[in-house]
Write a protein that holds these residues in place. Sequence first.
Motif, short mmCIF file in Angstrom:
data_model
loop_
_atom_site.label_atom_id
_atom_site.label_comp_id
_atom_site.label_asym_id
_atom_site.label_seq_id
_atom_site.Cartn_x
_atom_site.Cartn_y
_atom_site.Cartn_z
N THR A 271 0.84 -1.07 0.02
CA THR A 271 -0.01 -0.04 -0.05
C THR A 271 0.72 1.24 0.11
O THR A 271 1.69 1.18 0.93
CB THR A 271 -0.98 0.10 1.28
N LEU A 272 0.77 2.05 -1.22
CA LEU A 272 1.50 3.43 -0.95
C LEU A 272 0.58 4.46 -0.34
O LEU A 272 -0.48 4.82 -0.85
CB LEU A 272 1.60 3.44 -2.72
N TYR A 273 1.27 5.06 0.62
CA TYR A 273 0.82 6.16 1.32
C TYR A 273 1.60 7.48 0.78
O TYR A 273 2.71 7.55 0.67
CB TYR A 273 0.95 6.18 2.78
N MET A 274 0.73 8.42 0.15
CA MET A 274 1.60 9.53 -0.39
C MET A 274 1.94 10.45 0.71
O MET A 274 2.71 11.27 0.48
CB MET A 274 0.69 10.14 -1.27
N CYS A 275 1.16 10.53 1.74
CA CYS A 275 1.72 11.32 2.94
C CYS A 275 1.48 10.55 4.28
O CYS A 275 0.31 9.87 4.59
CB CYS A 275 0.49 12.44 3.04
N LEU A 276 2.29 10.74 5.34
CA LEU A 276 2.53 9.98 6.51
C LEU A 276 1.09 10.34 7.25
O LEU A 276 0.53 9.59 8.02
CB LEU A 276 3.55 10.56 7.41
N GLY A 277 0.59 11.58 7.17
CA GLY A 277 -0.43 12.00 8.32
C GLY A 277 -1.98 12.04 7.35
O GLY A 277 -2.58 12.90 8.14
N GLN A 278 -1.99 11.56 6.14
CA GLN A 278 -3.26 11.39 5.66
C GLN A 278 -3.51 9.99 5.32
O GLN A 278 -2.59 8.96 5.27
CB GLN A 278 -3.22 12.20 4.25
N ASP A 279 -4.87 9.61 4.98
CA ASP A 279 -5.45 8.19 4.78
C ASP A 279 -5.25 7.55 3.55
O ASP A 279 -5.53 6.76 3.02
CB ASP A 279 -6.68 7.81 5.52
N ASP A 280 -5.21 8.78 2.58
CA ASP A 280 -5.27 8.35 0.99
C ASP A 280 -4.16 7.42 0.92
O ASP A 280 -3.12 7.73 1.02
CB ASP A 280 -4.98 9.73 0.18
N ALA A 281 -4.55 6.71 -0.19
CA ALA A 281 -3.59 5.42 -0.31
C ALA A 281 -3.96 4.80 -1.80
O ALA A 281 -4.98 5.04 -2.27
CB ALA A 281 -3.67 4.29 0.85
N VAL A 282 -2.93 4.07 -2.36
CA VAL A 282 -3.01 3.30 -3.59
C VAL A 282 -2.49 1.84 -3.54
O VAL A 282 -1.41 1.79 -2.92
CB VAL A 282 -2.44 4.16 -4.67
N ASP A 283 -3.09 0.94 -4.16
CA ASP A 283 -2.83 -0.33 -3.85
C ASP A 283 -1.73 -0.64 -5.11
O ASP A 283 -2.27 -0.39 -6.07
CB ASP A 283 -4.02 -1.19 -3.90
N LEU A 284 -0.59 -0.78 -4.69
CA LEU A 284 0.31 -1.26 -5.55
C LEU A 284 0.50 -2.88 -5.83
O LEU A 284 1.22 -3.45 -6.87
CB LEU A 284 1.66 -0.81 -5.44
#
Length: 333
Positions: A271-284
């Motif tokens: 799982t790719l998190y673009m920001c440590l403090g946000q929940d937005d993520a992309v499945d790789l």
Amino acid sequence: MSPMQPMIDLFGRRITYLRLSVTDRCDFRCVYCMAESATFLPRKDLLTLEEIDRLASAFITKGVRKVRLTGGEPLVRKNLMWLIKSLSRHLGDGLDELTLTTNGSQLANHAEALAACGIARLNVSLDTLDPDLFKTITRRGDLSQVLAGIDAADRAGIKIKINTVALRDMNEDEIETLLRWAHGRGFDLTLIETMPMGETGSDRIEQYLPLSLVRARLEDRFTLEASPHRSGGPARYVHVRETGGRLGFITPLTHNFCESCNRVRVTCTGTLYMCLGQDDAVDLRSPLRASESDHLLNTAIDSAIAAKPKGHDFIIERNGRPAVSRTMSATGG
């Protein structure tokens, strides 16, 4: 973006730094990181080492210059040295640095092999030099084992940076001691504010010690001179005239570091998190496994970079919920 084009987000920040978790498991249970009763993912849910190698290689092709392996505690991952040796092939060929953040517990067993694979620098998490307090903070760690690991890495010629989480009423009176010890050994020291991530069984407001206060206290005893040094991460450094060493500050709460963020994090499940403090993520993991070609993987990475937020929203409030529900060990420390 094609695979050979640099990864630049919507705010003009070039992404050159990948923090890649190889496991969520850890042999410590630090009070600011996870609950004492923490449970971990089934091993079958983790990316294989071969998949991690392929994933990291894709990011390197897309412009990542620094890869940091994290956890949990990365050195508890079985056969990790195979991955490190494999990734080391990129050093000098697209990759400037391959490094590791560790709690030091397993370091004595691996220091020479790490150095042989081109690991030139390590971050070692160490919050106190008091054995009893160390056991209290880690809930189970052995300070002598960690210090032996640090000694082994030092002998192997690996440059060491000590990371210390500043904790109110726990180690705040020891920060000067840690500073003198680290600089006396030739190590950089970086102080970190506790971050409101995940339930740990502790009240973060009781732990939170603003580094603005710590810095003011240190300036009563030391001369802190601005330093242009950058390590590729969020720390801002000063030179301590009296010790001759460098001191870093990572301040997600008193002064966030988002304007220059060059990093993304990938968990051990892909799982790719673009920001440590946000929940937005992309499945790789799905595109990684869907094809032997990296086309789908690169497309997923591109969409993630395009969605990277401007910054985090960390706030610590008494009895408040964590800013994000996942722990640091689940994210990749």
